[in-house]
Motif scaffolding. Sequence first.
Motif, short mmCIF file in Angstrom:
data_model
loop_
_atom_site.label_atom_id
_atom_site.label_comp_id
_atom_site.label_asym_id
_atom_site.label_seq_id
_atom_site.Cartn_x
_atom_site.Cartn_y
_atom_site.Cartn_z
N VAL A 1 0.83 -1.20 0.00
CA VAL A 1 0.00 0.00 0.00
C VAL A 1 0.87 1.26 0.00
CG1 VAL A 1 -1.71 1.36 1.27
CG2 VAL A 1 -1.90 -1.14 1.19
N ALA A 2 1.77 1.36 0.97
CA ALA A 2 2.59 2.56 1.10
C ALA A 2 3.83 2.26 1.91
CB ALA A 2 1.80 3.69 1.77
N THR B 1 8.39 8.86 0.34
CA THR B 1 7.25 7.95 0.41
C THR B 1 7.01 7.29 -0.95
OG1 THR B 1 5.76 9.80 -0.01
CG2 THR B 1 6.04 9.13 2.29
N ASN B 2 6.43 6.12 -0.90
CA ASN B 2 6.00 5.41 -2.10
C ASN B 2 4.59 4.89 -1.86
OD1 ASN B 2 8.32 4.80 -4.26
ND2 ASN B 2 9.23 4.91 -2.23
N TYR B 3 3.78 4.92 -2.91
CA TYR B 3 2.40 4.46 -2.80
C TYR B 3 2.05 3.54 -3.96
CZ TYR B 3 1.86 8.31 0.50
OH TYR B 3 2.00 9.16 1.58
N LYS C 1 -2.75 6.24 -4.62
CA LYS C 1 -2.11 7.55 -4.76
C LYS C 1 -3.13 8.68 -4.73
CE LYS C 1 2.13 6.31 -7.20
NZ LYS C 1 2.85 6.31 -8.51
N PHE D 1 -4.45 8.22 -0.16
CA PHE D 1 -3.86 7.75 1.10
C PHE D 1 -2.58 8.53 1.37
CE2 PHE D 1 -5.54 3.07 1.29
CZ PHE D 1 -6.82 3.52 1.00
N THR D 2 -2.32 8.80 2.63
CA THR D 2 -1.09 9.48 3.02
C THR D 2 -0.46 8.76 4.21
OG1 THR D 2 -1.98 11.63 2.32
CG2 THR D 2 -0.06 11.65 3.77
N ALA D 3 0.78 8.35 4.03
CA ALA D 3 1.53 7.72 5.11
C ALA D 3 2.43 8.76 5.77
CB ALA D 3 2.36 6.57 4.57
N LEU E 1 -1.58 5.99 8.65
CA LEU E 1 -2.04 5.92 7.27
C LEU E 1 -3.40 6.62 7.23
CD1 LEU E 1 -1.44 4.83 4.40
CD2 LEU E 1 -2.89 2.88 4.99
#
Length: 124
Positions: free
Chosen positions: A48-49, A58-60, A65, A68-70, A81
Motif C-alpha cells: 500500500v505505502a 514515500t511510495n504508494y 495515490k 492515502f497518506t503515510a 495511514l
Amino acid sequence: QVQLVESGGGLVQAGGSLRLSCAASGRAFSSSAVGWFRQAPGKEREFVAAINWGGSGTNYADSVKRRFTASRDNARNTLTLQMNSLKPEATADYYCAADAYMASLLRGKNMASWGQGTQVTVSS
C-alpha cells in the motif's frame, strides 16, 4: 527488532475516511523504513505505502495515490495511514511492517517486523 501494533480499523461508508495507526516499540524504529500492506479476503497481500526512516520519502501503490497518506513520528514511535475517499475494494486487513531497507518494503518480501493487522471494511 521492532514490535508493531496497529489500530484504527473499522467500518466506513464508501467515500469516507479512516486513519490507521501503528505503535512501535524498539530503538530500531527511527532507523527503519516502515510501511503498510493489506490483504483482502481470498487475495494475496499487497503493498500500500512505504516511508523511509526520516519521513522524507514515500511510495504508494497506484491504486491509493492521492487518496492515502503515510506519515511517521519518530519521537512518538508511530506510523499512520490517512485513508480518504475510500472505496469498497479497500476492504482488507491492513498490516504495518518495518525493515532496515526500503527495498524490502517495496518488494514486499523478507520484512523484519509485522504487526498483527487491523480490519477495514468499506461498505458501498
